[in-house]
Design a protein around this motif. Structure first.
Motif, mmCIF file in Angstrom:
data_model
loop_
_atom_site.group_PDB
_atom_site.id
_atom_site.type_symbol
_atom_site.label_atom_id
_atom_site.label_comp_id
_atom_site.label_asym_id
_atom_site.label_seq_id
_atom_site.Cartn_x
_atom_site.Cartn_y
_atom_site.Cartn_z
ATOM 1 N N GLN A 168 0.824 -1.202 0.000
ATOM 2 C CA GLN A 168 0.000 0.000 0.000
ATOM 3 C C GLN A 168 0.863 1.259 0.000
ATOM 4 N N ALA A 169 1.965 1.229 0.772
ATOM 5 C CA ALA A 169 2.868 2.378 0.807
ATOM 6 C C ALA A 169 3.459 2.636 -0.574
ATOM 7 N N THR A 170 3.814 1.557 -1.268
ATOM 8 C CA THR A 170 4.389 1.686 -2.613
ATOM 9 C C THR A 170 3.391 2.321 -3.572
ATOM 10 N N ALA A 171 2.122 1.897 -3.482
ATOM 11 C CA ALA A 171 1.097 2.449 -4.372
ATOM 12 C C ALA A 171 0.955 3.960 -4.179
ATOM 13 N N LEU A 172 1.020 4.412 -2.934
ATOM 14 C CA LEU A 172 0.928 5.847 -2.671
ATOM 15 C C LEU A 172 2.184 6.581 -3.132
ATOM 16 N N LEU A 173 3.328 5.980 -2.886
ATOM 17 C CA LEU A 173 4.585 6.614 -3.275
ATOM 18 C C LEU A 173 4.657 6.833 -4.783
ATOM 19 N N GLN A 174 4.159 5.878 -5.530
ATOM 20 C CA GLN A 174 4.256 5.972 -6.978
ATOM 21 C C GLN A 174 3.336 7.045 -7.566
ATOM 22 N N GLN A 175 2.466 7.605 -6.721
ATOM 23 C CA GLN A 175 1.614 8.699 -7.179
ATOM 24 C C GLN A 175 2.297 10.054 -7.022
#
Length: 657
Positions: free
Chosen positions: A527-534
């Motif tokens: 989930q952290a990765t998904a937010l970071l990639q935004q």
């Protein structure tokens, strides 16, 4: 009983703070001290015809230290409290000599925090006198230095005089009794907060809908004045803004906010005039406890808010400060008030990175009225929160700090803005690691503004990194009670308690960095990765944003995505960004590597430079939930050496995936 003589001369002396009802006990002690060669001054040394408060102020300023003879009489004395607040403001050492068993009120306990205390009842007479003599006869400040500080008569220094007619403020130590309750919990009578009030947003009855800002502004000024009532609990403006045009009944609002009284009002603004109708309702009965109608020039708003606050204090039988109205803000013009209201309506709370229009309106207000204390206070606090992290632009860092202090000093001159001024100077002192100065200034800020949410919030943070865990959590709970719908406070409290699952649920959508931090701490890397990639690296410009991106992408093992942010740290332009921002970005990039030597060196660079600390840096130091490097003894040693005593906190083990 022999009456001792107050000292008159040029040698060092001790100022004596006592209650006249304790004369029979205090005078023999003063005789003993004088026989041992200790010069003592007390109010018997004021000459006829001399202004009483000026003489006391000058005597405190000229003293080497202060003895406070603590007793039930002196603890309830307004004069003693004023003298102690002024002594603390003048940085005089205070020796508390307890001549009787005394339960000090919260305000005095705060003022005497970490001061020497000598207890007569537990020591016995001989040891009590011996310890008191040792404490007051210690090496004293050179008299010439003191005289240099008092080269002008104290009566020419108006910024302190208000303490001498101000009623005593009782606040901080009582905070430890507050307990957190959810904001929408249905409250029974026993759940309600004592002496509590919620002020609903005022309805705009002007024919011009653009005058809504006047209704909001008057609502804000009334709320601010109510926060200065020492025993009243005022729900913060950011919470009350949620009730604009509400269709809920007053009883429902009261239950949701756990208050005993609700105020509502309407305002009409036309030409130079305003027409204000306000009423106070007892939430338990629905009966109107008080109502009033005002029709005045808008320029009289501060006098009106004062009248409202006095009426509320009388109705609820609580105390408030009683300075002359013209000493609250000075004489403020209608134009200045309008600009101020527009600035205050831009945002609920003062925070780092306030929009430029906020300062444009405040500057316009100050151009109209240079002695507008509240405008100085808000500008000082807003600038201080970003000091060292905003672009250099046309002013170097030391010039920016000079501007902050100038506005803070101007705010301190007026009682209604003094809390902002002291809080601002406290933040500057702590940024430069002048801890004793910061302690004193924060205490003065809380004494001056016991219910001001912006100040309490920053004070809680300060207590946290000092390692005052119990008080920090109590103040945080207190701010939650005053602002129960602010989800950032729910997040902060849950984070402080290690309940990161709850904290995650409270994170506002506009704070993705906080959500990423909590997800990483909980092991939710996907989930952290998904937010970071935004987060588009092209949109990032500030040093700390580059540092944070470098750090978090590295923490979730996305080296390729981390690289542009890490490169951004290396390529920051020192002609644009001040040194503190650059060094702290480098520190984050070092932490991202996980290399203990690099992290240690980055922290040593900050320590040796004497840099300002910065709120983001402090946040990481206080909450190293998931970073073993930050918890390494080598790093903790540097942290403590720099003055950060906050504990290493841990996530509840049941929450981590």
């Amino acid at each position: 009983m022999t009456t001792p003589s107050p000292y008159q001369g040029d040698e060092p002396y001790v100022f004596v703070c006592y209650a006249h009802a304790d004369t029979a006990v205090v005078y023999p002690i003063l005789e003993f001290l004088q026989e041992q060669g200790v010069n003592t001054w007390f109010d018997g040394g004021i000459e006829a015809g001399v202004e009483w408060t000026d003489a006391l102020a000058e005597a405190i300023t000229g003293s080497s230290r202060v003895i406070f003879f603590a007793s039930p009489n002196s603890a309830s004395s307004e004069h003693c409290r004023r003298e102690l607040v002024y002594a603390q403001d003048e940085a005089r050492d205070i020796v508390a000599a307890h001549i009787a068993t005394t339960d000090l009120p919260p305000g005095l306990r705060l003022a005497l925090n970490n001061r020497q205390a000598i207890l007569r009842d537990s020591l016995g007479e001989h040891e009590f006198l011996d310890r008191l003599l040792t404490a007051v006869a210690a090496p004293q400040q050179d008299r010439a230095d003191i005289r240099a500080q008092t080269s002008q008569p104290i009566s020419t220094q108006p910024r302190f005089r208000w303490f001498f007619w101000a009623a005593p403020l009782l606040v901080v130590a009582s905070l430890v009794t507050w307990f957190l309750t959810g904001p929408t919990q249905t409250a029974t009578t026993s759940d309600l907060i004592d002496n509590s009030i919620a002020v609903l947003p005022f309805s705009n009855h002007s024919t011009d809908p653009e005058h809504t800002f006047v209704a909001k502004g008057v609502h804000g000024t009334v709320l601010h004045e109510l926060t200065r009532i020492q025993d009243l609990n005022i729900i913060a403006r950011t919470t009350m803004d949620q009730y604009v045009d509400t269709t809920k009944t007053l009883a429902t609002v009261a239950r949701e906010l756990r208050v005993k009284h609700v105020m509502e009002g309407t305002i009409e603004y036309f030409g130079e005039q305003m027409r204000l109708q306000v009423s106070l309702v007892d939430a338990s009965t629905g009966a109107t406890a008080w109502a009033e109608h005002f029709e005045r020039p808008l320029a009289d708003i501060f006098a009106v808010q004062r009248e409202i606050a006095e009426q509320i204090a009388n109705q609820l039988q609580v105390k408030m400060l009683s300075p002359p109205v013209d000493e609250i803000t000075g004489s403020v013009s209608k134009e200045a008030i309008i600009f101020f209201m527009k600035a205050r309506n831009i945002t609920g709370n003062i925070r780092p990175g306030m929009p430029p229009q906020f300062y444009t309106f405040l500057d316009a207000a100050l151009e109209e009225d240079p002695n507008f204390g509240l405008a100085h206070g808000l500008k000082a606090m807003g600038l201080a929160l970003g000091l060292g992290y905003q672009p250099i632009l046309e002013k170097a860092l030391d010039e920016q700090e000079d501007i902050v202090i100038k506005h803070a000093d101007a705010a301190i001159k007026f009682p209604d803005s003094a809390g902002y001024g002291y809080a601002t100077k406290a933040m500057v002192a702590e940024q430069w690691r002048r801890w004793e100065e910061a302690d004193r200034l924060w205490q003065l800020a809380i004494l001056a503004a016991p219910n001001e949410f912006d100040i309490l919030d920053d004070y809680a943070r300060y207590m946290a990194f000092k390692g005052e865990a119990e008080l920090a959590e109590a103040v945080l709970k207190r701010t939650h009670d005053l602002n129960p719908v602010d989800r950032q406070l729910d997040m902060a409290l849950a984070t402080w308690q290690g309940d990161l699952r709850s904290a995650l649920a409270y994170v506002p959508d506009h704070q993705p960095t906080a959500k990423i931090m909590l997800l990483v701490a909980l092991g939710e890397k996907e989930q952290a990765t998904a937010l970071l990639q935004q987060i588009p690296v092209a949109a990032v410009k500030a040093p700390l944003a580059f540092g944070v991106g470098c750090y978090y992408f590295s923490r979730v093992d996305l080296a390729e995505q981390a690289q542009p942010f890490c490169d951004g740290v290396k390529n920051l332009d020192p002609s644009v960004w001040p040194p503190p921002a650059l060094r702290h970005a480098n520190w984050l990039a070092a932490v991202a590597t996980g290399d203990l030597d690099k992290v240690e060196q980055a922290m040593l660079d900050i320590e040796n430079s004497g840099d300002m600390m910065g709120p983001i840096y402090i946040h990481f130091l206080i909450n190293p939930f998931f970073d073993p490097v930050q918890n390494h003894p080598r790093i903790v040693t540097i942290r403590h050496r720099m003055g950060f005593k906050g504990p290493v906190r841990e996530v509840k083990s049941s929450q981590v995936n």
